[in-house]
Each structure stands twice: as C-alpha cells, then as structure tokens.
Design a protein around this motif. Structure first.
Motif, PDB file in Angstrom:
ATOM      1  N   ALA A 241       0.911  -1.347   0.217  1.00 23.98           N
ATOM      2  CA  ALA A 241      -0.049  -0.211   0.094  1.00 23.98           C
ATOM      3  C   ALA A 241       0.720   1.333  -0.116  1.00 23.98           C
ATOM      4  CB  ALA A 241      -0.992  -0.043   1.208  1.00 23.98           C
ATOM      5  N   GLU A 242       1.908   1.166   0.756  1.00 24.43           N
ATOM      6  CA  GLU A 242       2.883   2.355   0.783  1.00 24.43           C
ATOM      7  C   GLU A 242       3.407   2.819  -0.708  1.00 24.43           C
ATOM      8  OE1 GLU A 242       7.422   3.326   2.219  1.00 24.43           O
ATOM      9  OE2 GLU A 242       6.724   1.521   3.104  1.00 24.43           O
ATOM     10  N   HIS A 243       3.940   1.541  -1.320  1.00 30.60           N
ATOM     11  CA  HIS A 243       4.497   1.917  -2.569  1.00 30.60           C
ATOM     12  C   HIS A 243       3.591   2.393  -3.474  1.00 30.60           C
ATOM     13  CE1 HIS A 243       8.071   0.378  -0.907  1.00 30.60           C
ATOM     14  NE2 HIS A 243       9.007   0.480  -1.703  1.00 30.60           N
ATOM     15  N   LEU A 244       2.546   1.715  -3.434  1.00 30.40           N
ATOM     16  CA  LEU A 244       1.376   2.031  -4.643  1.00 30.40           C
ATOM     17  C   LEU A 244       0.755   3.380  -4.251  1.00 30.40           C
ATOM     18  CD1 LEU A 244       0.041   0.750  -6.901  1.00 30.40           C
ATOM     19  CD2 LEU A 244      -2.077  -0.106  -5.196  1.00 30.40           C
ATOM     20  N   LEU A 245       0.679   3.864  -3.194  1.00 35.93           N
ATOM     21  CA  LEU A 245       0.131   5.247  -2.881  1.00 35.93           C
ATOM     22  C   LEU A 245       1.048   6.220  -3.206  1.00 35.93           C
ATOM     23  CD1 LEU A 245      -2.333   6.705  -1.929  1.00 35.93           C
ATOM     24  CD2 LEU A 245      -1.319   6.801   0.479  1.00 35.93           C
ATOM     25  N   ARG A 246       2.271   6.058  -2.870  1.00 33.94           N
ATOM     26  CA  ARG A 246       3.472   7.064  -3.185  1.00 33.94           C
ATOM     27  C   ARG A 246       3.538   7.260  -4.582  1.00 33.94           C
ATOM     28  NH1 ARG A 246       8.207   4.976  -1.063  1.00 33.94           N
ATOM     29  NH2 ARG A 246       7.390   5.266   1.107  1.00 33.94           N
ATOM     30  N   ASP A 247       3.319   6.364  -5.418  1.00 36.41           N
ATOM     31  CA  ASP A 247       3.244   6.205  -6.854  1.00 36.41           C
ATOM     32  C   ASP A 247       2.055   6.950  -7.358  1.00 36.41           C
ATOM     33  OD1 ASP A 247       4.334   5.176  -9.479  1.00 36.41           O
ATOM     34  OD2 ASP A 247       2.224   4.243  -9.584  1.00 36.41           O
ATOM     35  N   ARG A 248       1.077   6.701  -6.888  1.00 30.92           N
ATOM     36  CA  ARG A 248      -0.243   7.412  -7.194  1.00 30.92           C
ATOM     37  C   ARG A 248      -0.623   8.690  -6.792  1.00 30.92           C
ATOM     38  NH1 ARG A 248       0.179   2.818  -9.709  1.00 30.92           N
ATOM     39  NH2 ARG A 248      -1.397   1.639  -9.960  1.00 30.92           N
ATOM     40  N   LEU A 249       0.310   9.173  -5.747  1.00 28.42           N
ATOM     41  CA  LEU A 249      -0.123  10.623  -5.224  1.00 28.42           C
ATOM     42  C   LEU A 249       1.375  11.122  -4.977  1.00 28.42           C
ATOM     43  CD1 LEU A 249      -2.424  11.985  -4.149  1.00 28.42           C
ATOM     44  CD2 LEU A 249      -2.145  11.057  -1.868  1.00 28.42           C
ATOM     45  N   PRO A 250       1.913  11.540  -5.810  1.00 29.47           N
ATOM     46  CA  PRO A 250       3.186  12.343  -5.799  1.00 29.47           C
ATOM     47  C   PRO A 250       3.096  13.369  -4.879  1.00 29.47           C
ATOM     48  CG  PRO A 250       2.937  11.725  -7.918  1.00 29.47           C
ATOM     49  CD  PRO A 250       1.711  11.296  -7.238  1.00 29.47           C
ATOM     50  N   GLY A 251       3.895  13.697  -4.047  1.00 27.92           N
ATOM     51  CA  GLY A 251       3.958  14.911  -3.218  1.00 27.92           C
ATOM     52  C   GLY A 251       3.407  14.635  -1.687  1.00 27.92           C
ATOM     53  N   SER A 252       3.177  13.502  -1.404  1.00 25.26           N
ATOM     54  CA  SER A 252       2.544  12.918  -0.090  1.00 25.26           C
ATOM     55  C   SER A 252       3.942  12.501   0.554  1.00 25.26           C
ATOM     56  CB  SER A 252       1.264  12.337  -0.138  1.00 25.26           C
ATOM     57  OG  SER A 252       1.575  11.242  -0.977  1.00 25.26           O
ATOM     58  N   ARG A 253       3.872  12.261   1.786  1.00 25.59           N
ATOM     59  CA  ARG A 253       4.860  11.322   2.533  1.00 25.59           C
ATOM     60  C   ARG A 253       3.979  10.083   2.969  1.00 25.59           C
ATOM     61  NH1 ARG A 253       6.623  15.017   7.429  1.00 25.59           N
ATOM     62  NH2 ARG A 253       4.382  14.255   7.862  1.00 25.59           N
ATOM     63  N   VAL A 254       4.422   8.797   2.443  1.00 22.38           N
ATOM     64  CA  VAL A 254       3.988   7.684   2.801  1.00 22.38           C
ATOM     65  C   VAL A 254       4.773   6.895   3.187  1.00 22.38           C
ATOM     66  CG1 VAL A 254       2.148   5.797   1.877  1.00 22.38           C
ATOM     67  CG2 VAL A 254       2.263   8.187   0.836  1.00 22.38           C
ATOM     68  N   VAL A 255       4.736   6.133   4.335  1.00 22.70           N
ATOM     69  CA  VAL A 255       5.400   5.185   5.024  1.00 22.70           C
ATOM     70  C   VAL A 255       4.536   3.975   5.397  1.00 22.70           C
ATOM     71  CG1 VAL A 255       7.260   6.850   5.771  1.00 22.70           C
ATOM     72  CG2 VAL A 255       5.748   6.128   7.356  1.00 22.70           C
ATOM     73  N   SER A 256       5.342   2.980   5.814  1.00 21.65           N
ATOM     74  CA  SER A 256       4.592   1.893   6.457  1.00 21.65           C
ATOM     75  C   SER A 256       5.455   1.422   7.491  1.00 21.65           C
ATOM     76  CB  SER A 256       4.448   0.650   5.500  1.00 21.65           C
ATOM     77  OG  SER A 256       5.532   0.169   5.175  1.00 21.65           O
ATOM     78  N   ARG A 257       4.777   0.594   8.552  1.00 20.15           N
ATOM     79  CA  ARG A 257       5.579   0.095   9.663  1.00 20.15           C
ATOM     80  C   ARG A 257       4.584  -1.045   9.958  1.00 20.15           C
ATOM     81  NH1 ARG A 257       8.456   3.319   7.961  1.00 20.15           N
ATOM     82  NH2 ARG A 257       9.175   5.139   9.550  1.00 20.15           N
ATOM     83  N   GLY A 258       5.191  -1.992  10.789  1.00 19.21           N
ATOM     84  CA  GLY A 258       4.362  -3.295  11.487  1.00 19.21           C
ATOM     85  C   GLY A 258       4.495  -3.154  13.012  1.00 19.21           C
ATOM     86  N   ILE A 259       3.293  -3.771  13.388  1.00 21.47           N
ATOM     87  CA  ILE A 259       3.054  -3.740  15.104  1.00 21.47           C
ATOM     88  C   ILE A 259       3.974  -4.970  15.576  1.00 21.47           C
ATOM     89  CG2 ILE A 259       0.961  -2.950  14.870  1.00 21.47           C
ATOM     90  CD1 ILE A 259      -0.277  -5.762  15.301  1.00 21.47           C
ATOM     91  N   PHE A 260       4.370  -5.949  14.707  1.00 20.36           N
ATOM     92  CA  PHE A 260       5.534  -6.931  15.135  1.00 20.36           C
ATOM     93  C   PHE A 260       6.351  -7.063  13.867  1.00 20.36           C
ATOM     94  CE2 PHE A 260       1.785  -8.155  17.546  1.00 20.36           C
ATOM     95  CZ  PHE A 260       2.139  -7.821  18.794  1.00 20.36           C
ATOM     96  N   ALA A 261       6.815  -6.187  13.408  1.00 24.84           N
ATOM     97  CA  ALA A 261       7.762  -6.051  11.969  1.00 24.84           C
ATOM     98  C   ALA A 261       8.933  -7.142  12.093  1.00 24.84           C
ATOM     99  CB  ALA A 261       8.537  -4.586  11.845  1.00 24.84           C
ATOM    100  N   LEU A 262       9.161  -7.646  11.156  1.00 22.34           N
ATOM    101  CA  LEU A 262      10.376  -8.447  10.866  1.00 22.34           C
ATOM    102  C   LEU A 262      11.541  -7.342  10.169  1.00 22.34           C
ATOM    103  CD1 LEU A 262       8.465 -11.174   8.626  1.00 22.34           C
ATOM    104  CD2 LEU A 262       9.097 -11.169  11.054  1.00 22.34           C
ATOM    105  N   GLU A 263      11.881  -6.555  11.275  1.00 27.43           N
ATOM    106  CA  GLU A 263      13.013  -5.672  11.005  1.00 27.43           C
ATOM    107  C   GLU A 263      13.774  -5.922   9.940  1.00 27.43           C
ATOM    108  OE1 GLU A 263      13.707  -2.214  12.328  1.00 27.43           O
ATOM    109  OE2 GLU A 263      11.854  -2.260  13.579  1.00 27.43           O
ATOM    110  N   GLY A 264      14.026  -4.891   9.188  1.00 21.48           N
ATOM    111  CA  GLY A 264      15.147  -5.210   8.056  1.00 21.48           C
ATOM    112  C   GLY A 264      14.869  -5.959   6.908  1.00 21.48           C
ATOM    113  N   SER A 265      13.729  -6.697   6.968  1.00 18.10           N
ATOM    114  CA  SER A 265      13.456  -7.744   5.937  1.00 18.10           C
ATOM    115  C   SER A 265      12.829  -6.954   4.686  1.00 18.10           C
ATOM    116  CB  SER A 265      12.291  -8.515   6.196  1.00 18.10           C
ATOM    117  OG  SER A 265      12.672  -9.442   7.367  1.00 18.10           O
TER     118      SER A 265
END
Length: 187
Positions: free
Chosen positions: A31-55
């Motif tokens: 979702a992060e990458h798709l929205l960033r592509d579709r909506l230039p000029g926005s700050r879009v990031v993603s995170r996990g509540i139990f992230a597989l850090e660095g994967s």
C-alpha cells in the motif's frame, strides 16, 4: 512608490500517511509504494506492529507491485513507534491492528482507521465537498467499522492469495487517492 512584496507563507508540510500491518513485509509496504506512486507529493510510510525488522518486501507481493508498474526495491521493514503516529492518517489492515494502535497510542485515535473502511471515507468526502479533509477524517474516525473488512494477510500463503490481497489493496488505494488529493490541494 512600489508596494511591499507579499508576505511569504511557508509551504505546509506534505500530507503524511502511515500504513500499518503485522510484519511490514506484505500488505503495508504494498500500500505504501502504490500510494506513493499514485499520489506524488505525499509522505507515505509503512510500519509493522510486530515488524520483521530489516526484511525486504515479501517476494509475491513485490511481484504484484511490479506488475502494477511500481518498483518495490529498497524497502526494509520497520517497527511502528510513537514518532510514526504523528501522521495525518494512519491506516491498518485489520481491526486487531487498529485496536493494538489505539491501546498503545491513544492520542492518535482520531487519525487511526482501517483501510477496509476507505469506501465510507470516499462517500463522506463526495457528500461534503466544502469540508476540509481533516474534518472529514475526524468525522470518519467516529464511525463504526463493520466486521469483515480486514485485508487478508498473504504471508506464507500461495500466489493466488497474494494476488487477491494485492487486488483489494489496489482498489482501496485507488479509492483513497482522490480523497487525499483534495487535502493536498487545500494545503
């Protein structure tokens, strides 16, 4: 005599959106990458509540993203933190993830929502053309979220599940873009 130059108003910061899922390797980075592509000029990031850090992004979801013309390279999973919850809009993939964020970060309650409920946001935005995006989001966050809107987690599942999840997320992001674009233009 010349008139004084108009006062320069600093540009407001770009609209910020945070997507949250469990491991931050499938749904939220897609979702992060798709929205960033579709909506230039926005700050879009993603995170996990139990992230597989660095994967990196899970390969099937990365393939689904590539099939939509978006490059998944360079992504690395990260754990959600209090600093991330300053985003203008926070979208989880499940009711359970939303409940977790509400418990951990109650101050962000009026910005935490469920991506499955985006069609309701789009409807509210179209019915309230004179309201600001902030007002619409605030009203939206007060609405009950019906059951059955969770985005299925494709992690460890077959390619067909990844395709279904990617199709659902693509639909939700495409519904979100015009609503968020309205907020960017109003800034």
């Amino acid at each position: 005599m010349t008139s004084p130059a108009p006062a320069h108003r600093p540009e407001p910061p770009p609209l910020s959106i945070l997507f949250v899922c469990t491991g931050n390797v499938c749904r939220s980075p897609f979702a992060e990458h798709l929205l960033r592509d579709r909506l230039p000029g926005s700050r879009v990031v993603s995170r996990g509540i139990f992230a597989l850090e660095g994967s990196a992004m899970e390969s099937q979801m990365a393939g689904e993203l590539s099939a939509r013309g978006v490059d998944p390279q360079g992504f690395r999973a990260r754990q959600v933190s209090a600093a991330d919850l300053g985003a203008d809009l926070i979208l989880t993939m499940s009711r359970r993830q939303r409940a977790y964020l509400l418990d951990e970060f109650p101050a962000a309650a009026r910005r935490i929502r469920h991506i499955g409920h985006v069609p309701e946001l789009a409807r509210m935005a179209s019915e309230n053309p004179d309201s600001s995006l902030k007002e619409i989001i605030s009203a939206w966050t007060r609405r009950a979220i019906p059951a059955g809107l969770d985005v299925p987690d494709p992690y460890g599942k077959d390619a067909a599940q990844a395709a279904r999840t990617a199709a659902l997320l693509t639909e939700r992001v495409e519904q979100l873009v015009p609503v968020l674009r309205r907020g960017i233009l109003a800034r």
